[in-house]
Design a protein around this motif. Structure first.
Motif, short mmCIF file in Angstrom:
data_model
loop_
_atom_site.label_atom_id
_atom_site.label_comp_id
_atom_site.label_asym_id
_atom_site.label_seq_id
_atom_site.Cartn_x
_atom_site.Cartn_y
_atom_site.Cartn_z
N LEU A 172 2.96 -31.22 7.93
CA LEU A 172 2.72 -32.16 6.90
C LEU A 172 2.17 -31.50 5.88
CD1 LEU A 172 3.09 -35.27 6.14
CD2 LEU A 172 0.66 -35.51 7.24
N HIS A 173 1.12 -30.53 6.11
CA HIS A 173 0.50 -29.75 5.15
C HIS A 173 1.49 -28.77 4.25
CE1 HIS A 173 -2.44 -26.85 3.32
NE2 HIS A 173 -1.61 -26.10 3.70
N GLU A 174 2.42 -28.22 4.66
CA GLU A 174 3.45 -27.44 4.22
C GLU A 174 4.31 -28.09 3.38
OE1 GLU A 174 7.00 -24.32 5.47
OE2 GLU A 174 5.77 -25.08 6.74
N HIS A 175 4.66 -29.35 4.01
CA HIS A 175 5.76 -30.34 3.11
C HIS A 175 4.88 -30.82 1.84
CE1 HIS A 175 8.72 -33.37 2.33
NE2 HIS A 175 7.53 -34.19 2.19
N ARG A 176 3.65 -31.29 2.04
CA ARG A 176 3.07 -31.63 0.94
C ARG A 176 2.57 -30.62 -0.07
NH1 ARG A 176 -1.99 -32.31 3.32
NH2 ARG A 176 -1.62 -34.23 4.38
N SER A 177 2.37 -29.40 0.26
CA SER A 177 2.40 -28.24 -0.61
C SER A 177 3.67 -28.07 -1.43
CB SER A 177 1.90 -27.09 0.16
OG SER A 177 1.93 -26.04 -0.76
N LYS A 178 4.89 -28.13 -0.83
CA LYS A 178 6.22 -27.89 -1.28
C LYS A 178 6.36 -29.23 -2.42
CE LYS A 178 8.13 -25.10 2.39
NZ LYS A 178 9.20 -24.88 3.42
N VAL A 179 6.33 -30.22 -2.01
CA VAL A 179 6.44 -31.33 -2.77
C VAL A 179 5.86 -31.54 -4.13
CG1 VAL A 179 6.30 -33.71 -2.91
CG2 VAL A 179 7.34 -32.87 -0.84
N THR A 180 4.32 -31.02 -3.94
CA THR A 180 3.69 -31.00 -5.11
C THR A 180 4.06 -29.83 -6.04
OG1 THR A 180 1.54 -31.77 -4.10
CG2 THR A 180 1.22 -30.54 -6.02
N THR A 181 4.50 -28.70 -5.48
CA THR A 181 4.91 -27.61 -6.42
C THR A 181 6.23 -27.97 -7.07
OG1 THR A 181 4.01 -26.15 -5.12
CG2 THR A 181 5.87 -25.43 -6.24
N LYS A 185 -4.27 -32.20 0.05
CA LYS A 185 -4.21 -33.61 -0.57
C LYS A 185 -4.82 -33.66 -1.72
CE LYS A 185 -4.77 -35.96 4.19
NZ LYS A 185 -5.59 -36.67 4.95
N ILE A 186 -5.62 -33.14 -2.17
CA ILE A 186 -6.26 -33.24 -3.43
C ILE A 186 -5.25 -32.87 -4.45
CG2 ILE A 186 -8.04 -32.09 -5.11
CD1 ILE A 186 -9.22 -33.95 -2.99
N SER A 187 -4.41 -31.70 -4.41
CA SER A 187 -3.36 -31.47 -5.07
C SER A 187 -2.34 -32.50 -5.19
CB SER A 187 -2.41 -30.09 -4.71
OG SER A 187 -3.43 -28.97 -4.55
N LEU A 191 9.04 -44.15 -5.43
CA LEU A 191 9.82 -43.11 -5.11
C LEU A 191 9.29 -41.57 -4.82
CD1 LEU A 191 12.95 -42.59 -4.10
CD2 LEU A 191 13.32 -41.83 -6.44
N LEU A 192 8.63 -41.03 -5.80
CA LEU A 192 8.08 -39.86 -5.66
C LEU A 192 6.93 -39.87 -4.66
CD1 LEU A 192 7.93 -38.57 -9.35
CD2 LEU A 192 9.71 -38.09 -7.72
N ALA A 193 6.21 -41.04 -4.32
CA ALA A 193 5.03 -40.92 -3.57
C ALA A 193 5.69 -41.11 -2.28
CB ALA A 193 4.32 -42.26 -3.80
N GLY A 194 6.70 -41.63 -2.10
CA GLY A 194 7.36 -41.88 -0.62
C GLY A 194 7.84 -40.34 -0.12
N ILE A 195 8.32 -39.61 -1.29
CA ILE A 195 8.83 -38.37 -0.72
C ILE A 195 7.63 -37.56 0.07
CG2 ILE A 195 9.32 -35.86 -1.64
CD1 ILE A 195 11.04 -37.46 -4.10
N TYR A 196 6.52 -37.62 -0.31
CA TYR A 196 5.45 -36.81 0.50
C TYR A 196 5.33 -37.20 1.90
CZ TYR A 196 3.18 -35.04 -3.67
OH TYR A 196 2.82 -34.12 -4.61
N GLY A 197 5.96 -38.45 2.08
CA GLY A 197 5.98 -38.97 3.61
C GLY A 197 4.60 -39.16 4.22
N GLU A 198 3.77 -39.92 3.68
CA GLU A 198 2.58 -40.35 3.82
C GLU A 198 2.39 -41.89 3.41
OE1 GLU A 198 -0.87 -37.41 3.99
OE2 GLU A 198 0.51 -36.44 2.46
#
Length: 398
Positions: free
Chosen positions: A12-21, A78-80, A113-120
């Motif tokens: 989840l941490h890795e996915h969150r970082s990639k989505v933000t980038t 999470k902050i990013s 839609l974009l918030a859902g991509i994070y998976g949380e």
């Protein structure tokens, strides 16, 4: 369970970082194209856009500033994530005003839609609600240059928004399913690899002494049977105890064969060499990340309740529980197994010896618990002395 949770958090941490980038990049490309597009219109005096170029440039500059700050300050993912979604919410409001007011209400459909991509779940619910409130408020309160929506239009907008938010929730569920499958696959792969490593270690050790064949397997089973009867022993820790039992004597790979197989009484010097196997074994397992949790059992399984054991002369509850359990299991199997210098004793005699060591060599509570596992110990002993099963176990190893 703990490993699964840790691995899931890593995914989840890795996915969150990639989505933000990726979202920073996509927003950057969009704003850069918008600025270029509107600059061309401005230079050519073409009235094909209502957008305010300076405002778009400010939004692009703010995006670059935030991306730079995240890159060098490295805040938690999470902050990013919240920085990205908050910025995007503000950008949608800006675009709403800069693109024709009510005509651009559909921009807000992008937020869930974009918030859902994070998976949380929480960010999805929070930002979907935030976008819904912003869209509803602006639709009612802000003026428009070309069209004034009535109540039916606005209710339809809210309905479409809720439908898209629902699809975003389904996206969230799909991502969770994918994550879970990935975690389970990774754990199964790791467990298979660890089992292969452990079996290789066992073969390496027990091949040096034919009398010790099957000892590690039996000690592991005795230990798990005893721990299962303890009311306070966590069920999720049984796998760790099982592996600790399998590897408790791994350090004997460093002991010369002439000492391991000696038929006469060991000299003091030879016994000191034997005693090193706990420290050597602990050093071996701590070098493998997935086996580091086994270190305490491997290192301290020859400690005594009265503090007269080795290698560190720990006593009482200062000895880790896994090591205390392994001490009982190891002693029972040693007494009931034949060695090069003696024949194994009967099961009843071995139980008697364990009870005699209550409070001196062994944890009194564990000895008290033997009454509940005697049948299990006898079954394990009987199965391990079945010639056919012993042959099957031997072929499994090789």
């Amino acid at each position: 369970m703990e490993t699964e949770k840790k691995l899931y958090e890593e995914y989840l941490h890795e996915h969150r970082s990639k989505v933000t980038t990726y979202l920073f990049r996509i927003n950057g490309v969009f704003l850069l194209l918008s600025c270029t597009w509107n600059l061309v219109f401005l230079l050519c005096d073409l009235h094909y856009s209502r957008a305010n170029l300076p405002v778009l440039v400010i939004c692009l500059g703010l995006l670059i500033l935030l991306a730079t700050a995240i890159r060098y300050l490295k805040p938690p993912t999470k902050i990013s994530q919240h920085i990205m979604l908050t910025y995007f919410t503000g950008l949608l409001i800006v675009l709403y005003f800069e693109s024709g007011y009510s005509e651009s209400w559909s921009f807000f459909l992008l937020l869930p839609l974009l918030a859902g991509i994070y998976g949380e779940r929480r960010p999805l619910i929070y930002y979907s609600f935030l976008g819904l409130c912003a869209m509803s408020y602006l639709s009612y309160r802000t003026p428009t240059s070309t069209y004034v929506p009535d109540n039916i239009d606005i209710s339809n907008r809210i309905l479409v928004y809720l439908i898209l938010a629902t699809f975003s929730f389904l996206l969230l569920r799909t991502l969770h399913i994918i994550y879970t499958k990935q975690v389970n696959t990774a754990i199964q792969s790791m467990e298979t690899t660890i089992e292969e490593v452990v079996n290789s270690f066992i073969v390496s050790v027990e091949a040096k002494d034919q009398y010790s064949f099957g000892h590690s397997e039996r000690v592991s089973k005795y230990a798990v049977a005893l721990a299962t009867q303890l009311p306070d022993y966590p069920k999720e820790d049984l796998q760790r105890l099982r592996l600790s039992g399998l590897l408790h004597d791994i350090g004997k790979i460093n002991i010369p064969e002439n000492i391991l197989t000696k038929t006469e009484k060991l000299t003091d010097e030879e016994f000191e060499v034997i005693k090193t196997h706990t420290v050597v074994g602990a050093r071996m397992v701590e070098r493998i990340e997935r086996l580091q949790a086994l270190k305490s059992g491997v290192l301290y399984h020859h400690e005594r309740w009265d503090g007269k054991g080795y290698p560190s002369k720990r006593s009482g509850e200062a000895i880790p529980l896994d090591a205390r359990i392994l001490a009982v299991a190891d002693a029972f199997d040693a007494m009931t197994s034949s060695r090069s210098y003696r024949a194994g004793m009967s099961i009843d005699e071995a139980f008697k010896r364990l009870e005699e060591g209550r409070g001196s060599q062994f944890d009194p509570k564990l000895i008290d618990g033997l009454d509940y596992v005697k049948l299990d110990f006898k079954r394990i002993y009987k199965d391990s002395n079945d010639p056919i099963k012993e042959f099957e176990m031997l072929t499994d190893f090789f």
